[in-house]
Write a protein that holds these residues in place. Structure first.
Motif, short mmCIF file in Angstrom:
data_model
loop_
_atom_site.label_atom_id
_atom_site.label_comp_id
_atom_site.label_asym_id
_atom_site.label_seq_id
_atom_site.Cartn_x
_atom_site.Cartn_y
_atom_site.Cartn_z
N ARG A 118 0.60 -1.31 -0.24
CA ARG A 118 0.50 0.31 0.19
C ARG A 118 0.85 1.18 -0.46
N ASP A 119 2.04 1.24 -0.55
CA ASP A 119 3.18 2.17 -1.12
C ASP A 119 2.93 2.76 0.83
N ALA A 120 3.32 2.32 2.37
CA ALA A 120 3.22 2.30 3.37
C ALA A 120 4.78 1.98 3.73
N GLU A 121 5.45 2.13 5.03
CA GLU A 121 6.56 1.64 5.48
C GLU A 121 5.95 1.38 7.33
N LEU A 122 7.36 0.80 7.69
CA LEU A 122 7.34 -0.06 8.35
C LEU A 122 7.96 0.58 9.85
N VAL A 123 8.66 1.73 10.41
CA VAL A 123 9.99 2.45 9.92
C VAL A 123 9.95 2.14 11.96
N GLU A 124 11.25 1.15 12.17
CA GLU A 124 11.51 0.95 13.67
C GLU A 124 12.93 1.42 14.07
N THR A 125 12.04 1.65 15.27
CA THR A 125 13.54 2.74 15.59
C THR A 125 13.36 2.53 17.22
N GLY A 126 14.87 2.23 17.80
CA GLY A 126 15.36 1.72 19.29
C GLY A 126 14.34 0.09 18.95
#
Length: 455
Positions: A118-126
Motif C-alpha cells: 500500500r506504499d507505506a513503510e514500517l519504521v523501526e526505531t530502538g
C-alpha cells in the motif's frame, strides 16, 4: 489532515521512547498529526494470563491519560488492523520499536509486507533493550552462550543516552474501541503506568540502591526494586535506569550489581533472538526423557506445588505470594523452580507455563530461559547437579522466617527459625500439610538421573 502512526507495543510510555520521537518528527515534517495506536491482539489476549491482561488494561488507561485521552485502541489481528488504520488516515509511515521475540518478529514482517503493498513503510526505531538483541557477537562472530563475557561486551558496547520526551505531540482524534474487561486472579496487582514506574524507581534510588547487592536476595526485606513489571511493559526503558544508575550516589558494588541484573535480562533476550526454539525446547539435554514424572501422581504433585501446599514453607510462601500479587521475589523463584524440577521431577515447561499464566512481569525470554537456567538445560545455566535445598535457602535468606509467616498464615504462630522446619515441632501446625517429599532422597534421584544421562 494526514497522519503518522505510532504503534505502541512493549513501550507504554512517552519518555525515552525513540520510536515516538521519530514518529513526531516525521509528523512535523509533513505538518501531520500522530495517531497513537495500540492493537489488542486477539491471539495474545486469549493466551495471556488474567493478571497480565488486567495490568495491561490499567497501563493502557494510564497511557491514554498521558495522551490526552487520544490513545486509539483497536482489537484484532495486527497484520490487518495496522495497515487498515494507516490507510484510513493516509499514513505513509508506521513507527514502532523493534520486536525481537519470535512471534513479534513474524508479526512485524507480515505487517511490513502488507504496508509495502500500500506504499507505506514500517519504521523501526530502538527496542525494549539498552543493546538490541543480536547486536553483540563473540570475537569468532558467534552469539554469546556465556553470560560473563556477554556482560563485558555489553558494557564495552554501551548505549545511547535516554531520548527526550517530545513536547506538544499533535495527537490525532480517531475512533477508539473500549478496552476489554479483565479480572485478575491475584488479590492485588502493582500500580500500572509510566508515572507509577518512575515513582517506584526514584524511591528505590533513594531508599534501596545502597545495600542492594546484599539485600536483593532477602525476600523478607524490601531489597529489590520490583521494576521487572514496568520493564516488561515498557513503562520505563532500561536505558533510563542505566543513566540514573551512572549518576546515583551509592556504593559502586551496589550499582554494578543492579547493572548486572539488567545485563542478565538482555543476555536472555539475545539468546532467544538467536535460538527462538528455546521458548519450548531445552537448549541442552541433561537427564534422560524417562526422568520426568508423568501421569496422575505427577499432576497431583504439580497442583500441590502450584497451590503452595508442598510442606516446605519457603516454597509454599513463594507460590502463595505469586497467587496473591502476580509477582514473586527472584530468590524464591529459583527455589520453587528447583523444587519443581529436581524434587518433584516435573519438566521445566510445566512450571514456566504456570509462571506465564500468573506473573504480571511474565516475559517469554526472561521466563523461559530463567527456568532453563534453574533446570540446567540453558546456556550458562546452573549445573544440573546444583539442587537448591529449600530449608537451607530459607535459613540463609529468610533468617527469622518473616517472609514465610507473611504468606503462610498457618505458620504465623511458629516463632523464629523453627518456622522453616515445622515437621520438627512437637505438634504440627494446624492446617499445614506434611512434606510431600523428602528433599535428601529426591536430590539423590535427580543426581542419579543426571549421571545416567552422562553415561
Amino acid at each position: 489532515m494526514p497522519a503518522t502512526v505510532m504503534w505502541f507495543r512493549r513501550d507504554l510510555r512517552l519518555a525515552d521512547n525513540p520510536a515516538l520521537v521519530a514518529a513526531v518528527e516525521a509528523a512535523r515534517a509533513d505538518d501531520a498529526e500522530v495517531v497513537g495506536l495500540y492493537v489488542l491482539d486477539d491471539a495474545l489476549w486469549s493466551a495471556a494470563g488474567a493478571n497480565r491482561l488486567a495490568y495491561l488494561v490499567d497501563s493502557l488507561a494510564a497511557l491514554d491519560a498521558a495522551c490526552g485521552g487520544r490513545l486509539v485502541l483497536r482489537r484484532g489481528d495486527p497484520r490487518s488492523v495496522v495497515p487498515d488504520v494507516a490507510r484510513a488516515v493516509g499514513a505513509r509511515e508506521v513507527h514502532a520499536a523493534a520486536s525481537h521475540e519470535p512471534r513479534g518478529r513474524r508479526r512485524d514482517e507480515a505487517v511490513r509486507a502488507v504496508l509495502a503493498e500500500r506504499d507505506a513503510e514500517l519504521v523501526e526505531t530502538g527496542s525494549a533493550y539498552a543493546v538490541s538483541p543480536g547486536r553483540l557477537r563473540t570475537g569468532g562472530g558467534t552469539p554469546y552462550r556465556v553470560f560473563t563475557p556477554f556482560r563485558q561486551a555489553w558494557l564495552d558496547h554501551g548505549w545511547r543516552a535516554p531520548a527526550h520526551r517530545p513536547r506538544e505531540i499533535p495527537w490525532a482524534a480517531l475512533r477508539s474501541e473500549d478496552p476489554p474487561r479483565a479480572t485478575p486472579t491475584a488479590e492485588r496487582l502493582p500500580r500500572a503506568g509510566e508515572d507509577a514506574a518512575r515513582r517506584r524507581w526514584h524511591a528505590f534510588l533513594r531508599e534501596g540502591l545502597a545495600g542492594y547487592d546484599e539485600a536483593r536476595d532477602r525476600p523478607d526485606l524490601a531489597g529489590t526494586s520490583a521494576m521487572s513489571v514496568h520493564l516488561r511493559w515498557g513503562e520505563v526503558h532500561p536505558r533510563t535506569l542505566l543513566a540514573d544508575l551512572a549518576a546515583a550516589d551509592a556504593p559502586g558494588s551496589d550499582v554494578a550489581s543492579y547493572r548486572s541484573e539488567l545485563a542478565w535480562r538482555e543476555f536472555h533476550a539475545d539468546v532467544l533472538h538467536h535460538r527462538p526454539g528455546a521458548r519450548t525446547e531445552s537448549l541442552r539435554d541433561v537427564v534422560p526423557d524417562d526422568a520426568w514424572a508423568t501421569g496422575p501422581a505427577a499432576d497431583a504433585a504439580f497442583e500441590a506445588w502450584a497451590a503452595g501446599r508442598t510442606g516446605y514453607p519457603l516454597v509454599d510462601a513463594g507460590m502463595r505470594q505469586l497467587r496473591a500479587t502476580g509477582w514473586m521475589h527472584n530468590r524464591v523463584r529459583m527455589v520453587v523452580a528447583s523444587f519443581l524440577v529436581k524434587d518433584l521431577h516435573l519438566h521445566w515447561r510445566r512450571g514456566a507455563a504456570h509462571f506465564m499464566a500468573h506473573l504480571v512481569d511474565a516475559d517469554v525470554s526472561q521466563n523461559q530461559l530463567n527456568w532453563q537456567w534453574v533446570a540446567g538445560t540453558g546456556y550458562d545455566a546452573a549445573p544440573y547437579f546444583r539442587v537448591f535445598n529449600p530449608v537451607t535457602q530459607a535459613r540463609k535468606f529468610d533468617p527469622e522466617g518473616d517472609y514465610v509467616r507473611r504468606w503462610v498464615p498457618e505458620l504465623r504462630g511458629v516463632a523464629g527459625r523453627a518456622v522453616h522446619e515445622p515437621w520438627r515441632l512437637d505438634a504440627a501446625p494446624a492446617g499445614y500439610p506434611d512434606r510431600m517429599v523428602d528433599h535428601a532422597h529426591e536430590r539423590r534421584v535427580a543426581l542419579d538421573d543426571f549421571s545416567r544421562a552422562r553415561g
